[in-house]
Design a protein around this motif. Structure first.
Motif, PDB file in Angstrom:
ATOM      1  N   ARG A 394     -32.924  25.132  -6.488  1.00  0.00           N
ATOM      2  CA  ARG A 394     -31.921  24.835  -7.508  1.00  0.00           C
ATOM      3  C   ARG A 394     -30.568  25.420  -7.122  1.00  0.00           C
ATOM      4  O   ARG A 394     -29.524  24.777  -7.268  1.00  0.00           O
ATOM      5  CB  ARG A 394     -32.375  25.400  -8.857  1.00  0.00           C
ATOM      6  N   ALA A 395     -30.589  26.651  -6.648  1.00  0.00           N
ATOM      7  CA  ALA A 395     -29.340  27.299  -6.265  1.00  0.00           C
ATOM      8  C   ALA A 395     -28.707  26.608  -5.067  1.00  0.00           C
ATOM      9  O   ALA A 395     -27.479  26.459  -4.987  1.00  0.00           O
ATOM     10  CB  ALA A 395     -29.599  28.770  -5.947  1.00  0.00           C
ATOM     11  N   VAL A 481     -26.944  37.033  -8.656  1.00  0.00           N
ATOM     12  CA  VAL A 481     -28.386  37.179  -8.460  1.00  0.00           C
ATOM     13  C   VAL A 481     -29.115  35.862  -8.682  1.00  0.00           C
ATOM     14  O   VAL A 481     -30.322  35.772  -8.434  1.00  0.00           O
ATOM     15  CB  VAL A 481     -28.975  38.276  -9.388  1.00  0.00           C
ATOM     16  N   GLU A 482     -28.401  34.828  -9.142  1.00  0.00           N
ATOM     17  CA  GLU A 482     -28.991  33.494  -9.245  1.00  0.00           C
ATOM     18  C   GLU A 482     -28.523  32.570  -8.115  1.00  0.00           C
ATOM     19  O   GLU A 482     -28.848  31.388  -8.104  1.00  0.00           O
ATOM     20  CB  GLU A 482     -28.626  32.866 -10.597  1.00  0.00           C
ATOM     21  N   SER A 483     -27.774  33.105  -7.165  1.00  0.00           N
ATOM     22  CA  SER A 483     -27.208  32.293  -6.090  1.00  0.00           C
ATOM     23  C   SER A 483     -28.191  32.138  -4.936  1.00  0.00           C
ATOM     24  O   SER A 483     -29.131  32.923  -4.774  1.00  0.00           O
ATOM     25  CB  SER A 483     -25.920  32.948  -5.579  1.00  0.00           C
ATOM     26  N   PRO A 484     -27.992  31.117  -4.074  1.00  0.00           N
ATOM     27  CA  PRO A 484     -28.852  30.940  -2.899  1.00  0.00           C
ATOM     28  C   PRO A 484     -28.813  32.135  -1.958  1.00  0.00           C
ATOM     29  O   PRO A 484     -29.827  32.496  -1.354  1.00  0.00           O
ATOM     30  CB  PRO A 484     -28.292  29.691  -2.236  1.00  0.00           C
ATOM     31  N   PHE A 486     -28.473  35.338  -2.642  1.00  0.00           N
ATOM     32  CA  PHE A 486     -29.335  36.413  -3.119  1.00  0.00           C
ATOM     33  C   PHE A 486     -30.814  36.027  -2.989  1.00  0.00           C
ATOM     34  O   PHE A 486     -31.660  36.846  -2.597  1.00  0.00           O
ATOM     35  CB  PHE A 486     -28.993  36.744  -4.568  1.00  0.00           C
ATOM     36  N   LEU A 487     -31.141  34.792  -3.337  1.00  0.00           N
ATOM     37  CA  LEU A 487     -32.531  34.363  -3.266  1.00  0.00           C
ATOM     38  C   LEU A 487     -33.048  34.383  -1.832  1.00  0.00           C
ATOM     39  O   LEU A 487     -34.195  34.762  -1.579  1.00  0.00           O
ATOM     40  CB  LEU A 487     -32.680  32.975  -3.880  1.00  0.00           C
ATOM     41  N   ASN A 488     -32.219  33.939  -0.914  1.00  0.00           N
ATOM     42  CA  ASN A 488     -32.612  34.026   0.501  1.00  0.00           C
ATOM     43  C   ASN A 488     -32.822  35.476   0.917  1.00  0.00           C
ATOM     44  O   ASN A 488     -33.770  35.815   1.633  1.00  0.00           O
ATOM     45  CB  ASN A 488     -31.526  33.393   1.380  1.00  0.00           C
ATOM     46  N   LEU A 489     -31.916  36.344   0.453  1.00  0.00           N
ATOM     47  CA  LEU A 489     -32.013  37.762   0.774  1.00  0.00           C
ATOM     48  C   LEU A 489     -33.316  38.352   0.233  1.00  0.00           C
ATOM     49  O   LEU A 489     -34.009  39.113   0.924  1.00  0.00           O
ATOM     50  CB  LEU A 489     -30.802  38.491   0.182  1.00  0.00           C
ATOM     51  N   ALA A 490     -33.668  37.974  -1.001  1.00  0.00           N
ATOM     52  CA  ALA A 490     -34.893  38.495  -1.610  1.00  0.00           C
ATOM     53  C   ALA A 490     -36.134  37.991  -0.892  1.00  0.00           C
ATOM     54  O   ALA A 490     -37.105  38.738  -0.697  1.00  0.00           O
ATOM     55  CB  ALA A 490     -34.941  38.100  -3.093  1.00  0.00           C
ATOM     56  N   MET A 491     -36.118  36.713  -0.486  1.00  0.00           N
ATOM     57  CA  MET A 491     -37.283  36.148   0.193  1.00  0.00           C
ATOM     58  C   MET A 491     -37.466  36.749   1.584  1.00  0.00           C
ATOM     59  O   MET A 491     -38.597  36.909   2.066  1.00  0.00           O
ATOM     60  CB  MET A 491     -37.142  34.632   0.283  1.00  0.00           C
ATOM     61  N   LYS A 492     -36.375  37.103   2.232  1.00  0.00           N
ATOM     62  CA  LYS A 492     -36.472  37.686   3.572  1.00  0.00           C
ATOM     63  C   LYS A 492     -36.845  39.165   3.526  1.00  0.00           C
ATOM     64  O   LYS A 492     -37.231  39.739   4.548  1.00  0.00           O
ATOM     65  CB  LYS A 492     -35.144  37.521   4.317  1.00  0.00           C
ATOM     66  N   ASN A 493     -36.692  39.783   2.360  1.00  0.00           N
ATOM     67  CA  ASN A 493     -36.980  41.209   2.220  1.00  0.00           C
ATOM     68  C   ASN A 493     -37.953  41.418   1.058  1.00  0.00           C
ATOM     69  O   ASN A 493     -37.678  42.141   0.097  1.00  0.00           O
ATOM     70  CB  ASN A 493     -35.693  42.004   1.966  1.00  0.00           C
ATOM     71  N   MET A 494     -39.102  40.795   1.167  1.00  0.00           N
ATOM     72  CA  MET A 494     -40.078  40.832   0.076  1.00  0.00           C
ATOM     73  C   MET A 494     -40.585  42.248  -0.197  1.00  0.00           C
ATOM     74  O   MET A 494     -41.079  42.542  -1.291  1.00  0.00           O
ATOM     75  CB  MET A 494     -41.265  39.923   0.404  1.00  0.00           C
TER      76      MET A 494
END
Length: 778
Positions: A394-395, A481-484, A486-494
């Motif tokens: 979505r982002a 924190v709803e942007s792509p 941030f989401l990419n960052l979170a997924m790469k640093n689980m």
């Protein structure tokens, strides 16, 4: 009425008088016959005597007839009284007569049955101490006194006592007894025992009230967003509060068992008398074997007296008695046949008898909790699998739209430049009376409107000018924190956890949204890079009165209220020798890797903070992580200042205008067409329905009153049968009515009143077309 004896005596007196007159008459006749004279006086006296005799005879005859008639009436009265006495003895109503001193003078069999006293026991006595409690004496005396004064009947319902001391409820009909002279002789009463009827009515009323409360509670629990869509613990919390009110119990709790059924944990315990919730209490099943055995076997434990119930004996001394829990209604909760927990309804105070409707209601709660638990478990599983991926997609779509918008806006600016310029030149050359001046002016203003839209697109693409506006720091953080990114960052640093704590009470600040967003992004990326493995990044906002910085720097006259952004990581910290250089361009001690940036991140942070007249603090030490604190002055605004949000005036969606007025239909079509929408018009509800059977539109602009055809509500009902969820705007020359509200309940959106402006219509259309459920927060 004169009685028969008096009448007989009167007749005898008249007969004696007649006899006397006959004697007098005989003497007179003799004298007349022997003393005639020429004047004729004796003849006249004779005639008078004859007339008198006839009169007396006639009166005597009439009196005899009246006597006979009265004898018949007296006989009828005796028979009527006998029937009345017989009826009084056989009637189901108690019949009681009282004399003027309020003593019993009559008492029938029904009265004996109602009150238990025989006729001989009550005749001549007062009712107090027999039929009435002492505290009703004044009340009863007032009834008797009022009847004495007003000579009017009365009715009352009150408690009475029987001979054996039992309290009953009686319905009394009281009538004063008055003689021909208006004197009160006493009172007659009809009385009926209505105790059973009143008791049954009260029980039915109480049952109806309970069932109504239970149905209302079920309705709330099946529609409450917190229960239907919330997490399980929040749902249980809400359910417990509703059940406490519906069952009128002080304590309601739900206990969840572990997989081995070795213990139960209190998910929530609600005490209504204190208005508090408790969680986390643990009960080991091995400590209460009889209770859990009964729960498994019976599924329902209905206990009117919890202190004597053998199934609950393990809780009596340690739990029930100290908390004064007198009655319990516990029902097991199962999912797919497996026991997962128990709902406990605990009544305090005097013991109560659980009614069948209450037991059935508690069973419904068990089923509801089972369903809520299953739904929550399924949703949690699905969300864990799809949440990050869905939000990322979505982002990314929004990011792509922003990039596209920037490119389109750039091209449109090149196109609109000549349009705006040439239109102004044409207006300068045209006189005010020129026929096309108004149209050219429309071109000019429309081009300027388009330029404003383009500026909005540039802002979306973060390519606009650096403009300071009132804004919310919380919103800046939330958007990132709803942007792509941030989401990419979170997924790469689980392995790194993220905590976001935003203070909703902080004030506004003056700033540039794109630049502050860049600051938030750079600091969060920097925090992730500082953590070599597992760790925690905490993002928070707050507001403080700031006088000093952590390094001892004094703000002096700049001291005041500041909103604060804090980014904390649990990394290795920053060595003191590097602190002086961290804001220098391209200075970095990070290894090149997946999160590495351009080298200008902290330089941008420094510049933006200074441009916003802010300050920063860095709190760090080797091995203890780092905290970046940014302070921005709180914006002082007047009380009537409000942050406005402009709605885009245009689009390309398809719109169906339904209006029976040709002039209104045409102007609406032109206004909407001028905003870029695709417009179709229909002259009434029937025509619109036929069109929508083979076509679809994004929005319907629907007139409410369309005589003589069907109105807006009936039209919309048919439309949503063809296209469920059809978006619609209601337009009417009348005020909003109940039918407008009903239409909105069916799914229609805004209501606008005719005549509407282009701006009003455009805003309403855009808001309705853009409406959608808010995305879930990260």
């Amino acid at each position: 009425m004169t009685d028969v004896k008096t009448l007989q005596s009167r007749i005898e007196e008249l007969e004696s008088e007649v006899a006397r007159l006959n004697k007098v008459n005989s003497v007179l006749m003799y004298r007349v016959e022997h003393s005639l004279d020429n004047s004729g006086d004796a003849y006249s006296l004779f005639e008078s005597n004859i007339l008198l005799q006839k009169t007396v005879n006639h009166q005597t005859s009439e009196l005899k007839k009246e006597m006979i008639e009265r004898e018949k009436i007296a006989l009828q009265l005796r028979e009527s009284r006998q029937r009345l006495l017989l009826h009084m003895q056989q009637t189901l109503f108690g019949v009681i007569e009282w004399d003027s001193s309020f003593k019993f003078i009559e008492w029938n069999k029904a009265a004996e049955k109602i009150f238990g006293y025989t006729r001989e026991e009550v005749i001549g006595k007062h009712p107090f101490g027999m039929l009435y409690l002492d505290d009703l004496q004044d009340y009863v005396n007032d009834i008797f006194k009022n009847m004495h004064e007003t000579r009017s009947s009365s009715r009352s319902v009150n408690e009475n006592t029987t001979k054996d001391g039992k309290l009953i409820i009686c319905d009394w009909y009281n009538t004063p007894l008055v003689d021909d002279n208006g004197k009160l002789m006493g009172m007659a009463s009809l009385v009926q025992d209505i105790t059973e009827r009143i008791t049954n009515e009260n029980e039915r009323k109480l049952r109806l009230e309970r069932v109504q409360k239970q149905r209302y509670a079920i309705g709330r629990m099946t529609t409450d967003e917190q229960i239907v869509a919330g997490d399980f613990k929040s749902a249980v919390r809400t359910i417990n509060e509703i059940v406490s009110t519906a069952l009128d119990v002080d304590r309601v709790s739900f206990w969840k068992y572990d997989k081995e059924f070795s213990q139960g944990e209190c998910v929530d315990l609600y005490e209504s008398s204190k208005g508090i919730h408790k969680q986390g209490i643990i009960l080991k099943t091995c400590d209460f074997p009889e209770y859990f055995k009964s729960l498994k076997e019976d599924r329902v434990i209905v206990s009117d007296d919890a202190w004597t119930d053998e199934r609950l004996g393990e809780f009596t001394d340690s739990y029930h008695k100290p908390l004064n829990i007198s009655s319990k209604l516990d029902i097991a909760v199962r999912v797919s046949g497996k026991l997962i927990g128990v709902v406990c309804n605990e009544h305090t105070g005097e013991p109560r008898v659980w009614q069948s409707d209450e037991i059935a209601f508690a069973d419904e709660i068990s089923s509801l909790l089972s369903q809520v638990y299953s739904n929550a478990k399924r949703k949690r599983s699905e969300q864990q699998k799809r949440q990050l991926q869905d939000r990322l997609e979505r982002a990314e779509r929004m990011e792509s739209l922003g990039i596209l918008a920037g490119g389109v806006a750039h091209d449109l600016n090149n196109i609109l430049g000549p349009v705006v310029g040439y239109s102004e030149l044409i207006l300068l050359q045209l006189g005010e009376d020129n026929k096309i001046a108004r149209q050219v002016d429309r071109i000019n203003r429309s081009a300027q409107d388009a330029a404003d839209v383009i500026q909005d697109l540039l802002t979306l693409a973060r390519r606009g000018r650096y403009e300071m506006v009132p804004l919310s720091l919380n919103k800046i953080v939330t958007n990132f924190v709803e942007s792509p990114t941030f989401l990419n960052l979170a997924m790469k640093n689980m392995e790194i956890e993220i905590a976001v704590n935003l203070d909703d009470s902080i004030g506004k600040m003056s700033g540039s949204s794109p630049h502050l967003s860049k600051v938030v992004m750079n600091l969060i990326i920097n925090a992730f890079d500082a953590i070599p493995g597992e760790g925690l990044v905490t993002i928070s906002t707050s507001q403080h009165y700031l006088e000093f910085l952590s390094n001892g720097h004094t703000l002096g006259e700049l001291a005041g209220e500041y909103v604060t952004l804090s980014i904390v990581d649990t990394g290795n910290g920053i060595p003191s020798e590097n602190l002086a250089k961290i804001f220098e361009p391209y200075y970095s001690k990070k290894k090149m890797g997946k999160n590495s940036g351009s080298g200008l991140g902290l330089s941008v942070v420094y510049g933006v903070v200074k441009d916003h007249k802010g300050f920063y603090d860095i709190i760090t030490s080797p091995g203890n992580g780092t905290e970046f604190r940014l302070y921005f002055p709180v914006l002082n605004v007047t009380d009537d200042w409000q942050e406005t949000i402009e709605t885009e005036m245009g689009g390309t969606e398809s719109i169906l205008v339904i209006d029976d007025n040709e002039g209104q239909r045409d102007v609406a079509t032109e206004l909407i067409s001028s905003m870029g929408y695709e417009v179709v018009a229909a002259s009434g509800g029937e025509e619109a329905i036929e069109y929508l059977k083979e076509h679809s539109v994004d929005l319907v602009l629907l007139d409410m009153i369309m005589d003589p055809g069907i109105d807006g509500l009936d039209t919309y009902r048919e439309i949503i049968k063809l296209h469920p969820g059809q978006k619609a705007i209601i337009a009417s020359g009348f005020s909003a009515t109940d039918r407008v509200e009903e239409m909105q309940k069916l799914g229609a959106g805004k209501y606008i009143k005719k005549p509407y402006t282009r701006q009003l219509l455009g805003r309403a259309i855009r808001e309705e077309l853009s409406y959608q459920m808010a995305p879930a927060a990260i």
